[in-house]
Design a protein around this motif. Structure first.
Motif, short mmCIF file in Angstrom:
data_model
loop_
_atom_site.label_atom_id
_atom_site.label_comp_id
_atom_site.label_asym_id
_atom_site.label_seq_id
_atom_site.Cartn_x
_atom_site.Cartn_y
_atom_site.Cartn_z
N ALA A 168 -3.04 9.72 -19.20
CA ALA A 168 -3.99 9.12 -19.69
C ALA A 168 -4.71 8.85 -19.38
CB ALA A 168 -2.68 8.05 -20.75
N ASN A 169 -5.51 8.19 -18.56
CA ASN A 169 -5.95 7.80 -18.15
C ASN A 169 -7.30 9.15 -17.00
OD1 ASN A 169 -6.07 4.85 -18.42
ND2 ASN A 169 -5.45 4.34 -15.83
N ARG A 170 -6.34 10.36 -17.51
CA ARG A 170 -7.23 11.22 -17.38
C ARG A 170 -7.47 11.50 -15.32
NH1 ARG A 170 -8.37 14.26 -21.46
NH2 ARG A 170 -8.09 15.75 -20.24
N ILE A 171 -7.19 10.50 -14.83
CA ILE A 171 -8.43 10.26 -13.04
C ILE A 171 -7.52 9.16 -12.95
CG2 ILE A 171 -9.75 9.98 -11.76
CD1 ILE A 171 -11.46 10.76 -14.00
N SER A 172 -6.77 9.80 -11.39
CA SER A 172 -5.95 9.08 -10.75
C SER A 172 -6.66 9.34 -8.97
CB SER A 172 -4.53 9.00 -10.38
OG SER A 172 -3.83 8.36 -9.63
N LYS A 173 -6.70 8.15 -8.16
CA LYS A 173 -6.43 7.83 -6.86
C LYS A 173 -5.53 7.99 -5.78
CE LYS A 173 -11.59 6.57 -7.61
NZ LYS A 173 -12.75 5.34 -7.25
N SER A 174 -4.89 7.82 -6.46
CA SER A 174 -2.83 7.62 -5.97
C SER A 174 -2.31 8.79 -5.90
CB SER A 174 -2.52 5.79 -5.99
OG SER A 174 -2.30 5.83 -8.05
N THR A 175 -2.43 9.37 -7.06
CA THR A 175 -1.90 10.40 -6.96
C THR A 175 -1.58 12.29 -5.83
OG1 THR A 175 -1.53 10.51 -9.31
CG2 THR A 175 -0.79 12.80 -8.33
N MET B 141 1.09 -0.93 -0.45
CA MET B 141 0.38 0.29 -0.21
C MET B 141 1.47 1.15 0.09
SD MET B 141 -3.16 -1.32 2.33
CE MET B 141 -3.54 -0.17 3.12
N LEU B 142 2.28 0.91 0.54
CA LEU B 142 2.98 2.95 0.74
C LEU B 142 3.98 2.25 -0.28
CD1 LEU B 142 4.28 2.32 4.16
CD2 LEU B 142 2.76 3.66 3.55
N LEU B 143 4.25 1.59 -1.21
CA LEU B 143 4.65 1.47 -2.02
C LEU B 143 4.05 1.21 -3.73
CD1 LEU B 143 8.20 -0.63 -0.82
CD2 LEU B 143 7.73 1.98 -0.57
N GLY B 144 3.11 1.30 -3.72
CA GLY B 144 2.56 1.13 -4.72
C GLY B 144 1.96 1.85 -5.20
N SER B 145 2.37 3.88 -5.29
CA SER B 145 1.44 5.16 -6.22
C SER B 145 1.71 4.75 -6.55
CB SER B 145 2.34 5.90 -5.53
OG SER B 145 2.99 5.60 -6.31
N TYR B 146 2.04 3.33 -8.04
CA TYR B 146 1.42 4.04 -10.13
C TYR B 146 1.20 2.34 -9.75
CZ TYR B 146 2.79 8.60 -10.74
OH TYR B 146 2.67 10.10 -11.12
N THR B 147 1.52 1.17 -9.00
CA THR B 147 0.99 0.25 -9.20
C THR B 147 -0.01 -0.18 -9.59
OG1 THR B 147 1.78 -0.67 -6.71
CG2 THR B 147 3.50 -0.72 -8.65
N SER B 148 -1.11 0.11 -8.94
CA SER B 148 -2.28 -0.26 -9.20
C SER B 148 -2.81 -0.04 -10.37
CB SER B 148 -3.19 0.15 -8.04
OG SER B 148 -3.59 1.99 -7.82
N GLU B 149 -2.28 1.99 -10.51
CA GLU B 149 -2.88 2.28 -11.66
C GLU B 149 -2.02 2.22 -12.87
OE1 GLU B 149 -3.44 6.01 -10.83
OE2 GLU B 149 -5.92 5.17 -9.74
N ASP C 124 -12.19 15.11 -2.49
CA ASP C 124 -13.24 14.19 -2.99
C ASP C 124 -11.22 13.09 -3.74
OD1 ASP C 124 -13.94 13.53 -5.73
OD2 ASP C 124 -13.00 14.12 -6.81
N LYS C 125 -10.58 13.42 -3.01
CA LYS C 125 -9.30 12.25 -3.48
C LYS C 125 -8.77 11.44 -4.77
CE LYS C 125 -9.78 10.69 1.53
NZ LYS C 125 -10.43 9.68 2.94
N VAL C 126 -9.41 12.82 -5.38
CA VAL C 126 -8.71 12.40 -6.64
C VAL C 126 -8.23 13.73 -7.72
CG1 VAL C 126 -9.87 12.17 -9.06
CG2 VAL C 126 -10.63 10.88 -6.72
N THR C 127 -7.33 12.95 -8.12
CA THR C 127 -6.30 14.11 -9.03
C THR C 127 -6.72 13.80 -10.43
OG1 THR C 127 -4.53 13.67 -7.74
CG2 THR C 127 -4.06 14.88 -10.26
N TYR C 128 -7.22 15.03 -11.29
CA TYR C 128 -7.30 15.15 -12.43
C TYR C 128 -6.43 16.20 -13.00
CZ TYR C 128 -12.78 14.44 -10.38
OH TYR C 128 -13.20 14.18 -9.42
N ALA D 162 -2.28 19.81 -12.53
CA ALA D 162 -3.47 18.52 -12.57
C ALA D 162 -3.52 19.31 -11.30
CB ALA D 162 -2.25 17.38 -11.40
N VAL D 163 -4.73 18.96 -11.15
CA VAL D 163 -6.18 19.20 -9.96
C VAL D 163 -6.33 18.35 -9.48
CG1 VAL D 163 -8.08 19.91 -9.78
CG2 VAL D 163 -6.92 21.56 -11.81
N LYS D 164 -6.62 18.95 -7.77
CA LYS D 164 -7.02 17.66 -6.50
C LYS D 164 -7.81 18.37 -5.96
CE LYS D 164 -4.92 14.10 -3.84
NZ LYS D 164 -5.36 13.12 -4.64
N PHE D 165 -9.15 18.18 -5.35
CA PHE D 165 -9.80 18.19 -4.86
C PHE D 165 -9.49 17.60 -3.49
CE2 PHE D 165 -11.16 19.59 -8.73
CZ PHE D 165 -11.72 21.31 -8.11
#
Length: 196
Positions: free
Chosen positions: A71-78, A55-63, A175-179, A169-172
């Motif tokens: 390219a997916n435009r939305i990230s929940k781990s950024t 969970m700690l090291l996998g900031s990009y591994t899940s996405e 919402d915990k989502v980065t656009y 990049a925009v983050k709310f």
């Protein structure tokens, strides 16, 4: 014929009993019982540590890779201020408007905005419901925090491109989502912010 003494009979009975006991008892590993608890707790500890580290090291591994995340435009781990690219690259994305639902029932929410590519000091203007909130904002890796009303329509308008396009990049945080987005000079992207 053969005369058996009492001593011989006792010896035969003891000898017979010894064989019966050996046949009835299963083979046991020496001190097996004392190894069970440490092995059990060690296994549980290993599973918990493996889960926590992933969970700690996998900031990009899940996405996926940085290119896939953008390219997916939305990230929940950024994380806010995270820059997946070291050069001016936008993974071929085009400008897009988003609808954002924040956890607040109304009032104000925080919006974070930063340059997710190399820091080239592009400039944008932030408008809320058509009114300028920030006349000029220079995009950097360090996120700028802006307080916005909920509900509202936030527009990010491109003012100055210092090469390679205006990418941000925009983050709310609620919402915990980065656009991830791009904008051209004199064009704008809108974020329609709604309460739950």
């Amino acid at each position: 014929m053969l005369k058996r003494t009492k001593k011989d009979l006792v010896h035969d009975i003891d000898h017979q009993t010894g064989f019966d006991e050996e046949e009835q008892q299963p083979e046991v590993i020496y001190h097996e019982h004392s190894h069970r608890k440490p092995v059990f707790f060690g296994t549980i500890l290993a599973v918990v540590l493996a889960t926590g580290l992933s969970m700690l090291l996998g900031s990009y591994t899940s996405e996926g890779s940085a290119e896939e995340v953008v390219a997916n435009r939305i990230s929940k781990s950024t994380l806010a201020g995270e820059t997946p690219f070291t050069d001016e690259s936008n993974a071929g994305i085009t400008a897009k408007d988003f609808e954002v639902t924040v956890g607040d029932s109304g009032g104000d929410a925080k919006m974070l905005i930063w340059d997710f590519n190399s820091e080239d000091h592009d400039e944008v203007q932030i408008l809320v419901n058509g009114q300028p909130l920030k006349e000029k904002l220079i995009l950097a890796h360090n996120p700028a925090a802006i307080s916005i009303p909920v509900p509202s329509t936030v527009t990010v308008k491109g003012l100055k491109d210092n090469g390679g396009g205006i990418s941000y990049a925009v983050k709310f945080p609620n919402d915990k989502v980065t656009y991830y987005n791009v904008v051209s000079v004199n064009a704008g992207n809108t974020y329609t912010v709604k309460p739950l």
